[in-house]
Design an enzyme around this catalytic site. Structure first.
Site, PDB file in Angstrom:
ATOM      1  N   THR A 126      -4.748   6.110  15.656  1.00  0.00           N
ATOM      2  CA  THR A 126      -5.909   6.991  15.760  1.00  0.00           C
ATOM      3  C   THR A 126      -6.151   7.633  14.394  1.00  0.00           C
ATOM      4  O   THR A 126      -5.521   7.276  13.397  1.00  0.00           O
ATOM      5  CB  THR A 126      -5.649   8.059  16.830  1.00  0.00           C
ATOM      6  N   VAL A 133      -0.636   6.360   4.486  1.00  0.00           N
ATOM      7  CA  VAL A 133       0.322   5.769   5.426  1.00  0.00           C
ATOM      8  C   VAL A 133       1.515   5.184   4.669  1.00  0.00           C
ATOM      9  O   VAL A 133       2.675   5.401   5.032  1.00  0.00           O
ATOM     10  CB  VAL A 133      -0.349   4.681   6.281  1.00  0.00           C
ATOM     11  N   TRP A 144     -19.732  20.037   9.620  1.00  0.00           N
ATOM     12  CA  TRP A 144     -20.782  19.062   9.947  1.00  0.00           C
ATOM     13  C   TRP A 144     -20.947  18.922  11.460  1.00  0.00           C
ATOM     14  O   TRP A 144     -19.954  18.860  12.197  1.00  0.00           O
ATOM     15  CB  TRP A 144     -20.395  17.678   9.403  1.00  0.00           C
ATOM     16  N   GLY A 187       0.827  -1.212   0.000  1.00  0.00           N
ATOM     17  CA  GLY A 187       0.000   0.000   0.000  1.00  0.00           C
ATOM     18  C   GLY A 187       0.856   1.253   0.000  1.00  0.00           C
ATOM     19  O   GLY A 187       0.500   2.269   0.596  1.00  0.00           O
ATOM     20  N   HIS A 188       2.012   1.205  -0.668  1.00  0.00           N
ATOM     21  CA  HIS A 188       3.016   2.284  -0.599  1.00  0.00           C
ATOM     22  C   HIS A 188       2.549   3.599  -1.182  1.00  0.00           C
ATOM     23  O   HIS A 188       3.160   4.636  -0.926  1.00  0.00           O
ATOM     24  CB  HIS A 188       4.297   1.850  -1.312  1.00  0.00           C
ATOM     25  N   GLY A 248      -4.283  -1.769  11.927  1.00  0.00           N
ATOM     26  CA  GLY A 248      -5.720  -1.715  12.116  1.00  0.00           C
ATOM     27  C   GLY A 248      -6.105  -0.272  12.272  1.00  0.00           C
ATOM     28  O   GLY A 248      -5.519   0.611  11.650  1.00  0.00           O
ATOM     29  N   SER A 249      -7.104   0.000  13.140  1.00  0.00           N
ATOM     30  CA  SER A 249      -7.454   1.389  13.411  1.00  0.00           C
ATOM     31  C   SER A 249      -8.282   1.451  14.683  1.00  0.00           C
ATOM     32  O   SER A 249      -8.781   0.430  15.154  1.00  0.00           O
ATOM     33  CB  SER A 249      -8.190   1.958  12.211  1.00  0.00           C
ATOM     34  N   SER A 250      -8.450   2.638  15.220  1.00  0.00           N
ATOM     35  CA  SER A 250      -9.137   2.780  16.514  1.00  0.00           C
ATOM     36  C   SER A 250     -10.600   2.375  16.427  1.00  0.00           C
ATOM     37  O   SER A 250     -11.259   2.177  17.448  1.00  0.00           O
ATOM     38  CB  SER A 250      -9.023   4.231  17.003  1.00  0.00           C
ATOM     39  N   CYS A 251     -11.131   2.185  15.207  1.00  0.00           N
ATOM     40  CA  CYS A 251     -12.550   1.807  15.112  1.00  0.00           C
ATOM     41  C   CYS A 251     -12.759   0.342  15.496  1.00  0.00           C
ATOM     42  O   CYS A 251     -13.889  -0.132  15.539  1.00  0.00           O
ATOM     43  CB  CYS A 251     -13.078   2.057  13.699  1.00  0.00           C
ATOM     44  N   HIS A 302     -11.826  12.594   5.038  1.00  0.00           N
ATOM     45  CA  HIS A 302     -11.960  12.668   6.489  1.00  0.00           C
ATOM     46  C   HIS A 302     -11.981  14.139   6.894  1.00  0.00           C
ATOM     47  O   HIS A 302     -11.750  15.015   6.068  1.00  0.00           O
ATOM     48  CB  HIS A 302     -10.772  11.954   7.145  1.00  0.00           C
ATOM     49  N   TYR A 332     -15.729  -2.907   8.293  1.00  0.00           N
ATOM     50  CA  TYR A 332     -14.285  -2.635   8.226  1.00  0.00           C
ATOM     51  C   TYR A 332     -13.631  -3.046   9.554  1.00  0.00           C
ATOM     52  O   TYR A 332     -12.591  -3.692   9.591  1.00  0.00           O
ATOM     53  CB  TYR A 332     -14.137  -1.133   7.970  1.00  0.00           C
ATOM     54  N   LYS A 377     -10.631  -5.782  10.410  1.00  0.00           N
ATOM     55  CA  LYS A 377      -9.388  -5.392  11.083  1.00  0.00           C
ATOM     56  C   LYS A 377      -9.160  -6.242  12.333  1.00  0.00           C
ATOM     57  O   LYS A 377      -8.031  -6.628  12.639  1.00  0.00           O
ATOM     58  CB  LYS A 377      -9.428  -3.906  11.431  1.00  0.00           C
ATOM     59  N   LEU A 385      -5.738   9.792  11.271  1.00  0.00           N
ATOM     60  CA  LEU A 385      -4.495  10.295  10.685  1.00  0.00           C
ATOM     61  C   LEU A 385      -4.781  11.429   9.710  1.00  0.00           C
ATOM     62  O   LEU A 385      -5.891  11.534   9.191  1.00  0.00           O
ATOM     63  CB  LEU A 385      -3.783   9.161   9.931  1.00  0.00           C
ATOM     64  N   GLY A 401      -0.484   4.900  -0.641  1.00  0.00           N
ATOM     65  CA  GLY A 401      -1.531   5.483   0.205  1.00  0.00           C
ATOM     66  C   GLY A 401      -0.990   6.521   1.171  1.00  0.00           C
ATOM     67  O   GLY A 401       0.221   6.798   1.198  1.00  0.00           O
TER      68      GLY A 401
HETATM   69  N1  LIG Z   1      -6.399   7.207   7.191  1.00  0.00           N
HETATM   70  C1  LIG Z   1      -6.599   7.089   8.489  1.00  0.00           C
HETATM   71  O1  LIG Z   1      -7.070   8.042   9.174  1.00  0.00           O
HETATM   72  C2  LIG Z   1      -6.269   5.795   9.209  1.00  0.00           C
HETATM   73  C3  LIG Z   1      -6.446   5.761  10.602  1.00  0.00           C
HETATM   74  C4  LIG Z   1      -6.115   4.599  11.278  1.00  0.00           C
HETATM   75  C5  LIG Z   1      -5.635   3.496  10.596  1.00  0.00           C
HETATM   76  N2  LIG Z   1      -5.480   3.562   9.250  1.00  0.00           N
HETATM   77  C6  LIG Z   1      -4.984   2.323   8.602  1.00  0.00           C
HETATM   78  O2  LIG Z   1      -3.858   2.592   7.827  1.00  0.00           O
HETATM   79  C7  LIG Z   1      -3.838   1.706   6.685  1.00  0.00           C
HETATM   80  C8  LIG Z   1      -3.608   2.538   5.448  1.00  0.00           C
HETATM   81  O3  LIG Z   1      -4.639   3.487   5.343  1.00  0.00           O
HETATM   82  P1  LIG Z   1      -4.476   4.797   4.412  1.00  0.00           P
HETATM   83  O4  LIG Z   1      -5.205   5.903   5.067  1.00  0.00           O
HETATM   84  O5  LIG Z   1      -3.051   4.975   4.020  1.00  0.00           O
HETATM   85  O6  LIG Z   1      -5.325   4.316   3.125  1.00  0.00           O
HETATM   86  P2  LIG Z   1      -5.193   4.779   1.603  1.00  0.00           P
HETATM   87  O7  LIG Z   1      -4.568   6.128   1.522  1.00  0.00           O
HETATM   88  O8  LIG Z   1      -6.526   4.541   1.007  1.00  0.00           O
HETATM   89  O9  LIG Z   1      -4.133   3.717   1.015  1.00  0.00           O
HETATM   90  C9  LIG Z   1      -4.482   2.377   0.876  1.00  0.00           C
HETATM   91  C10 LIG Z   1      -3.476   1.737  -0.063  1.00  0.00           C
HETATM   92  O10 LIG Z   1      -3.831   0.356  -0.176  1.00  0.00           O
HETATM   93  C11 LIG Z   1      -3.767   0.000  -1.544  1.00  0.00           C
HETATM   94  N3  LIG Z   1      -4.725  -1.061  -1.836  1.00  0.00           N
HETATM   95  C12 LIG Z   1      -6.033  -1.095  -1.506  1.00  0.00           C
HETATM   96  N4  LIG Z   1      -6.606  -2.233  -1.976  1.00  0.00           N
HETATM   97  C13 LIG Z   1      -5.627  -2.907  -2.625  1.00  0.00           C
HETATM   98  C14 LIG Z   1      -5.578  -4.131  -3.347  1.00  0.00           C
HETATM   99  N5  LIG Z   1      -6.667  -4.905  -3.490  1.00  0.00           N
HETATM  100  N6  LIG Z   1      -4.418  -4.537  -3.901  1.00  0.00           N
HETATM  101  C15 LIG Z   1      -3.302  -3.747  -3.771  1.00  0.00           C
HETATM  102  N7  LIG Z   1      -3.263  -2.576  -3.107  1.00  0.00           N
HETATM  103  C16 LIG Z   1      -4.415  -2.165  -2.539  1.00  0.00           C
HETATM  104  C17 LIG Z   1      -4.146   1.271  -2.307  1.00  0.00           C
HETATM  105  O11 LIG Z   1      -3.622   1.153  -3.601  1.00  0.00           O
HETATM  106  P3  LIG Z   1      -3.938   2.254  -4.738  1.00  0.00           P
HETATM  107  O12 LIG Z   1      -2.940   3.354  -4.501  1.00  0.00           O
HETATM  108  O13 LIG Z   1      -3.712   1.527  -6.013  1.00  0.00           O
HETATM  109  O14 LIG Z   1      -5.357   2.687  -4.537  1.00  0.00           O
HETATM  110  C18 LIG Z   1      -3.465   2.359  -1.464  1.00  0.00           C
HETATM  111  O15 LIG Z   1      -2.145   2.572  -1.892  1.00  0.00           O
HETATM  112  C19 LIG Z   1      -5.158   0.949   6.682  1.00  0.00           C
HETATM  113  O16 LIG Z   1      -4.954  -0.352   7.157  1.00  0.00           O
HETATM  114  C20 LIG Z   1      -5.997   1.721   7.654  1.00  0.00           C
HETATM  115  O17 LIG Z   1      -6.801   0.870   8.377  1.00  0.00           O
HETATM  116  C21 LIG Z   1      -5.766   4.666   8.530  1.00  0.00           C
END
Ligand SMILES: NC(=O)c1ccc[n+]([C@@H]2O[C@H](COP(=O)([O-])OP(=O)(O)OC[C@H]3O[C@@H](n4cnc5c(N)ncnc54)[C@H](OP(=O)(O)O)[C@@H]3O)[C@@H](O)[C@H]2O)c1
Length: 338
Positions: free
Chosen positions: A184, A36, A222, A31-32, A126-129, A199, A156, A160, A186, A34
């Site tokens: 929490t 995170v 909101w 997920g490089h 995972g996440s705080s949810c 978000h 979701y 997780k 992000l 995304g």
């Molecule tokens: N964002 C937050 O506030 C938050 C808070 C707590 C925990 N987290 C956790 O942090 C982690 C990353 O979240 P994020 O916010 O970085 O999400 P994100 O920005 O949506 O990034 C997700 C990444 O996963 C890749 N991905 C999704 N489905 C895939 C698949 N089937 N095959 C290959 N790659 C796939 C996506 O690829 P593409 O680039 O091709 O779409 C993207 O690069 C998650 O586990 C989430 O639970 C996030």
């Protein structure tokens, strides 16, 4: 089964000696691209390890064959699972199958694949949810599975929980050094700024930019503005995850946050100040507030010698500048091609 045997800003007190050394390791960031994942790639560039990445076009992590082929070609020593189907309340509610199925499949394929290809250390995100809707605040890791989940994102959350349980199961049955971190909320560079699906922080930043362009006197927020939330700058999270890889090896999930909270109203004012927007806030109380408080207990993380280093004000200011830059380049490119 597993072939292998079966470790400035951030540290608050001298952490114990690392139990896992990243030097010379092949580290796959799943997920490089995304929010995170891209922060992890930035952070790991400061380590003496080799960072491995592969896009969805190379491997759809929902497909076991793709994942097994990827393990065979990448041969990682360390895996950070930052790939997932992520989205807001609306998306979770509209696509429950996708959020449950995709996240279950990604977790199962990547974690089982890691065990079968002898990965030395894996970090699952995972996440705080995952914690109950009415968990006592601040939320301790022990609150897991102690009461019902927040219904709006239970699909979701269940996926997780299954992922962190799978890490625990592989540790218990095969001695795999698989750990889980529960961050929490992000925010930061690389976030989703689409007002409809973003978000709260990127959503409000996008609204402020539009209000400044349209010379609008107010922006819409909101809810009542009273709920309190915790926000962690994503580059701090990446630093915490590197710290955990080095210093944490145990079954329980570990919370990652700042330990401090802010009301949505104060957050919105901080965003206006960071952007230099002098207009006002319009609270749309017909919109849901969600749970009134969600703060993680991060005492275990602090006990490992890590604390968040970026204040909310500084994090928002950096994110605003990154967004303007990214947005202007989008506008600029649009103008060029128009
Ligand atoms: N964002 C937050 O506030 C938050 C808070 C707590 C925990 N987290 C956790 O942090 C982690 C990353 O979240 P994020 O916010 O970085 O999400 P994100 O920005 O949506 O990034 C997700 C990444 O996963 C890749 N991905 C999704 N489905 C895939 C698949 N089937 N095959 C290959 N790659 C796939 C996506 O690829 P593409 O680039 O091709 O779409 C993207 O690069 C998650 O586990 C989430 O639970 C996030």
């Amino acid at each position: 089964m597993p072939t292998g045997s079966l470790s400035s800003a951030g540290c608050s007190k001298m952490p114990e000696a690392p139990i896992f050394d990243l030097a010379g390791k092949r580290v796959w960031v799943a997920g490089h691209r995304g929010l995170v994942g891209s922060a992890l790639v930035r952070r790991l560039a400061r380590e003496r390890c080799e960072v491995l990445t592969a896009g969805r076009d190379v491997a759809d992590l929902r497909r076991r064959d793709d994942v097994d082929a990827l393990y065979a070609s990448l041969r990682p020593d360390v895996v950070i699972l930052a790939a997932a189907r992520v989205g807001g309340i609306l998306a979770n509610n509209s696509f429950p199958v996708d959020f449950l199925h995709d996240n279950l499949a990604i977790a199962n394929n990547v974690i089982a694949g890691a065990a079968e290809s002898g990965v030395e250390k894996l970090l699952f995100l995972g996440s705080s949810c995952i914690y109950p809707r009415e968990a006592p605040q601040p939320i301790r890791e022990e609150a897991l599975l102690s009461a019902p989940l927040e219904p709006t994102n239970e699909w979701y959350a269940v996926a997780k929980i299954a992922g962190l349980k799978l890490c625990q199961a592989y540790r218990r049955q095969y001695g795999c050094d698989f750990i889980s971190a529960m961050p929490t909320n992000l925010y930061g560079p690389g976030d989703n700024f689409d007002i409809a699906s973003a978000h709260v922080i990127p959503g409000l930043l996008a609204k402020v930019r539009k209000a400044m362009e349209d010379d609008a006197r107010t922006i819409e927020v909101w809810g009542t503005g009273r709920p309190r939330r915790e926000f962690l700058y994503v580059d701090d999270l990446a630093d915490a995850l590197v710290h955990l890889l080095r210093h944490y090896s145990d079954e329980p999930p570990i919370n990652v946050g700042t330990g401090s909270e802010v009301t949505i109203a104060d957050l919105a004012w901080t965003i206006c100040e960071a952007a230099g927007y002098s207009g006002g806030l319009q609270f749309d109380t017909s919109r849901p507030d969600g749970t009134m408080r969600k703060l993680l207990d991060v005492s275990r993380l602090h006990g490992l010698g890590w604390r968040a280093g970026t204040s909310l004000r500084d994090g928002i200011a950096r994110t605003w500048l990154w967004y303007l830059d990214a947005h202007d380049s989008v506008v600029r490119d649009a103008r060029v091609t128009a």
